[in-house]
Motif scaffolding. Structure first.
Motif, short mmCIF file in Angstrom:
data_model
loop_
_atom_site.label_atom_id
_atom_site.label_comp_id
_atom_site.label_asym_id
_atom_site.label_seq_id
_atom_site.Cartn_x
_atom_site.Cartn_y
_atom_site.Cartn_z
N MET A 1 24.22 16.49 -17.56
CA MET A 1 23.78 15.47 -16.42
C MET A 1 24.10 16.41 -15.07
N ALA A 2 23.52 17.01 -14.62
CA ALA A 2 23.60 17.73 -13.53
C ALA A 2 23.04 16.97 -12.29
N ALA A 3 23.78 17.02 -11.07
CA ALA A 3 23.50 16.21 -9.99
C ALA A 3 22.03 16.79 -9.36
N GLN A 4 21.10 15.73 -9.07
CA GLN A 4 19.96 16.05 -8.32
C GLN A 4 19.70 15.41 -7.04
N TRP A 5 19.16 16.22 -6.17
CA TRP A 5 18.78 15.65 -4.70
C TRP A 5 17.47 15.90 -4.45
N PHE A 6 16.95 14.80 -3.94
CA PHE A 6 15.33 15.01 -3.58
C PHE A 6 15.16 14.43 -2.08
N GLN A 7 14.48 14.77 -1.14
CA GLN A 7 14.30 14.24 -0.02
C GLN A 7 12.78 14.36 0.37
N LYS A 8 12.25 13.15 0.94
CA LYS A 8 10.87 13.07 1.21
C LYS A 8 10.91 12.26 2.76
N ASP A 9 9.71 12.67 3.41
CA ASP A 9 9.54 11.83 4.70
C ASP A 9 8.28 11.09 4.42
N VAL A 10 8.47 9.88 4.98
CA VAL A 10 7.22 9.17 4.95
C VAL A 10 6.81 8.58 6.28
N THR A 11 5.35 8.63 6.52
CA THR A 11 5.07 7.99 8.04
C THR A 11 4.48 6.66 7.56
N ILE A 12 4.57 5.46 8.02
CA ILE A 12 3.91 4.25 8.06
C ILE A 12 3.54 3.75 9.17
N THR A 13 2.20 3.26 9.18
CA THR A 13 2.01 2.48 10.30
C THR A 13 2.31 1.26 10.39
N ALA A 14 3.06 0.36 11.24
CA ALA A 14 2.95 -1.14 11.06
C ALA A 14 1.81 -1.58 11.89
N PRO A 15 1.12 -2.55 11.32
CA PRO A 15 -0.27 -3.02 11.83
C PRO A 15 0.11 -4.03 13.13
N SER A 16 1.29 -4.38 13.41
CA SER A 16 1.73 -5.20 14.40
C SER A 16 3.06 -5.49 14.49
N ARG A 17 3.62 -6.08 15.53
CA ARG A 17 4.95 -6.45 15.59
C ARG A 17 5.32 -7.40 14.38
N GLY A 18 6.47 -7.41 13.80
CA GLY A 18 6.73 -8.10 12.60
C GLY A 18 7.44 -7.60 11.59
N CYS A 19 7.64 -8.12 10.45
CA CYS A 19 8.13 -7.89 9.05
C CYS A 19 7.08 -7.57 8.21
N HIS A 20 6.99 -6.26 7.81
CA HIS A 20 5.92 -5.82 6.99
C HIS A 20 6.76 -5.27 5.50
N LEU A 21 6.14 -5.86 4.34
CA LEU A 21 6.51 -5.26 3.13
C LEU A 21 5.91 -3.81 2.70
N ILE A 22 6.77 -2.85 2.55
CA ILE A 22 6.71 -1.54 2.42
C ILE A 22 6.85 -0.85 1.12
N THR A 23 7.36 -1.54 0.05
CA THR A 23 7.70 -1.30 -1.12
C THR A 23 6.75 -0.35 -1.77
N SER A 24 5.63 -0.98 -1.90
CA SER A 24 4.61 0.07 -2.57
C SER A 24 4.50 1.50 -1.78
N ASP A 25 4.54 1.51 -0.50
CA ASP A 25 4.49 2.89 0.19
C ASP A 25 5.77 3.75 0.01
N ILE A 26 6.94 3.01 -0.20
CA ILE A 26 8.09 3.99 -0.49
C ILE A 26 7.95 4.41 -2.12
N ASN A 27 7.53 3.46 -3.02
CA ASN A 27 7.40 3.86 -4.51
C ASN A 27 6.34 5.07 -4.50
N LYS A 28 5.61 5.07 -3.78
CA LYS A 28 4.37 5.99 -3.64
C LYS A 28 4.74 7.30 -3.23
#
Length: 152
Positions: A1-28
């Motif tokens: 059970m070796a420790a693993q580390w991963f890092q990703k950068d994701v860019t998301i464009t919010a279509p407007s001011r407000g609260c936007h659901l981005i779970t699928s973008d993160i999972n992708k």
């Protein structure tokens, strides 16, 4: 059970001011690395001062609308015009955006269980865009650093 580390950068464009659901973008963005972790943590960090991240209901879109309405009542844009704020040079929504970002937070930590984000059934990841014009750049493009750590 070796420790693993991963890092990703994701860019998301919010279509407007407000609260936007981005779970699928993160999972992708983490689809290749997340299944490699049996037990761990995912940290999401937004690299901006007038946007934020939170976890909340993912089913009823009225929740996202109500979150925006509530935040605007907690920190009204009028404070930029009535002398409450001094940092006003970037527009009526800038300093209120900074306040909302600090209230909501710039990062999230979500458990990883068996190669999946251990969100509850009705939970989703929100990108909260607190600006109308999106800052000096004139857009709503937001950068999120995702760090995964855990064991296989």
């Amino acid at each position: 059970m070796a420790a693993q580390w991963f890092q990703k950068d994701v860019t998301i464009t919010a279509p407007s001011r407000g609260c936007h659901l981005i779970t699928s973008d993160i999972n992708k963005a983490i689809k290749d690395d997340l299944p490699k972790i049996k037990i761990g943590l995912a940290n999401l960090f937004i690299q901006h001062t007038s946007a934020s991240l939170t976890v909340n209901e993912n089913a009823d879109p009225d929740v996202r609308r109500d979150m925006e309405v509530g935040l605007n009542k907690i920190v009204p844009a009028e404070w930029n015009r009535d002398g409450t704020f001094r940092h006003t040079m970037e527009g009526d929504d800038d300093m209120p955006g900074h306040m909302k970002s600090s209230l909501m937070g710039a990062s999230l930590t979500i458990p990883i269980r068996n190669g999946r984000l251990a969100l509850g059934t009705w939970q989703g990841i929100y990108l909260n865009e607190h600006r109308d014009q999106g800052g000096w750049g004139g857009g709503h493009t937001r950068h999120i650093v995702i760090t995964l750590q855990g064991t296989s």
